[in-house]
Scaffold this motif. Structure first.
Motif, PDB file in Angstrom:
ATOM      1  N   PHE A   1       0.826  -1.188   0.000  1.00 16.43           N
ATOM      2  CA  PHE A   1       0.000   0.000   0.000  1.00 16.43           C
ATOM      3  C   PHE A   1       0.869   1.251   0.000  1.00 16.43           C
ATOM      4  O   PHE A   1       0.566   2.214  -0.688  1.00 16.43           O
ATOM      5  N   GLN A   2       1.908   1.237   0.809  1.00 21.41           N
ATOM      6  CA  GLN A   2       2.720   2.440   0.933  1.00 21.41           C
ATOM      7  C   GLN A   2       3.405   2.800  -0.378  1.00 21.41           C
ATOM      8  O   GLN A   2       3.495   3.976  -0.720  1.00 21.41           O
ATOM      9  N   THR A   5       0.606   4.181  -2.751  1.00 23.44           N
ATOM     10  CA  THR A   5       0.158   5.515  -2.342  1.00 23.44           C
ATOM     11  C   THR A   5       1.271   6.545  -2.524  1.00 23.44           C
ATOM     12  O   THR A   5       0.996   7.705  -2.827  1.00 23.44           O
ATOM     13  N   VAL A  53      -5.277  -5.038   6.912  1.00 29.70           N
ATOM     14  CA  VAL A  53      -4.241  -4.143   6.393  1.00 29.70           C
ATOM     15  C   VAL A  53      -4.858  -2.817   5.966  1.00 29.70           C
ATOM     16  O   VAL A  53      -4.334  -1.737   6.260  1.00 29.70           O
ATOM     17  N   SER A  56      -5.638  -0.788   8.999  1.00 32.09           N
ATOM     18  CA  SER A  56      -4.455  -0.192   9.630  1.00 32.09           C
ATOM     19  C   SER A  56      -3.873   0.945   8.789  1.00 32.09           C
ATOM     20  O   SER A  56      -3.272   1.869   9.330  1.00 32.09           O
ATOM     21  N   GLU A  57      -4.053   0.891   7.482  1.00 32.18           N
ATOM     22  CA  GLU A  57      -3.536   1.927   6.582  1.00 32.18           C
ATOM     23  C   GLU A  57      -4.644   2.873   6.114  1.00 32.18           C
ATOM     24  O   GLU A  57      -4.458   3.628   5.166  1.00 32.18           O
ATOM     25  N   TYR A  58      -5.788   2.825   6.798  1.00 32.33           N
ATOM     26  CA  TYR A  58      -6.969   3.583   6.378  1.00 32.33           C
ATOM     27  C   TYR A  58      -6.682   5.064   6.121  1.00 32.33           C
ATOM     28  O   TYR A  58      -7.005   5.576   5.047  1.00 32.33           O
ATOM     29  N   LEU A  60      -3.923   6.713   5.406  1.00 31.73           N
ATOM     30  CA  LEU A  60      -3.022   6.889   4.265  1.00 31.73           C
ATOM     31  C   LEU A  60      -3.746   6.643   2.947  1.00 31.73           C
ATOM     32  O   LEU A  60      -3.672   7.455   2.015  1.00 31.73           O
ATOM     33  N   VAL A  61      -4.464   5.536   2.870  1.00 33.74           N
ATOM     34  CA  VAL A  61      -5.155   5.188   1.627  1.00 33.74           C
ATOM     35  C   VAL A  61      -6.295   6.169   1.357  1.00 33.74           C
ATOM     36  O   VAL A  61      -6.468   6.649   0.230  1.00 33.74           O
ATOM     37  N   SER A  64      -4.888   9.507   0.166  1.00 34.19           N
ATOM     38  CA  SER A  64      -4.276   9.330  -1.160  1.00 34.19           C
ATOM     39  C   SER A  64      -5.334   9.230  -2.241  1.00 34.19           C
ATOM     40  O   SER A  64      -5.186   9.824  -3.320  1.00 34.19           O
ATOM     41  N   SER A  94     -12.602  -1.902   3.440  1.00 27.44           N
ATOM     42  CA  SER A  94     -12.389  -1.367   4.785  1.00 27.44           C
ATOM     43  C   SER A  94     -13.535  -1.717   5.736  1.00 27.44           C
ATOM     44  O   SER A  94     -13.413  -1.547   6.941  1.00 27.44           O
TER      45      SER A  94
END
Length: 117
Positions: A1-2, A5, A53, A56-58, A60-61, A64, A94
């Motif tokens: 994901f990182q 993004t 995942v 946890s990355e909500y 950021l995603v 983006s 999500s």
């Protein structure tokens, strides 16, 4: 994901290409790299096993994809449709579909793609 993004957030989302109708002018076209990153995120999030995942990355995603929405609607119909599909997949993966899904469906139907491009 990182990584994906990072591409959306830090790479050029529009490229200047010669206008096919007038070679002395340039037009902005969607970057293949940004479109590929957007599409990849959507494809990855089709897997429900990634729900933890995505949660946890909500932030950021989410941010983006909002950034990508802002540039996609200036880029044309294909880019606009792609980000709408990816954002919907993000909401589903999500687990926020019940909270946000119906409101988004109604909002997306009101977006006139032709008016934005």
């Amino acid at each position: 994901f990182q990584h994906l993004t990072d591409i959306i957030n830090n790479s050029e989302v529009l490229e200047q290409k010669p206008d096919p109708k007038n070679k002395s002018k340039y037009i902005a076209v969607p970057s293949h790299r940004a479109m590929a990153a957007t599409c990849s995120l959507g494809e990855i999030m089709e897997t429900q096993e990634l729900h933890p995942v995505v949660k946890s990355e909500y932030p950021l995603v989410f941010v983006s994809l909002l950034l990508r929405i802002g540039t996609a609607f200036m880029s044309g119909k294909e880019s606009s449709e792609q980000i709408v599909t990816t954002f919907k997949q993000f909401i589903i993966c999500s687990g926020d579909e019940e909270n946000v899904g119906s409101a988004l469906d109604e909002a997306w139907q009101k977006v006139p793609y032709s008016a934005l491009i």
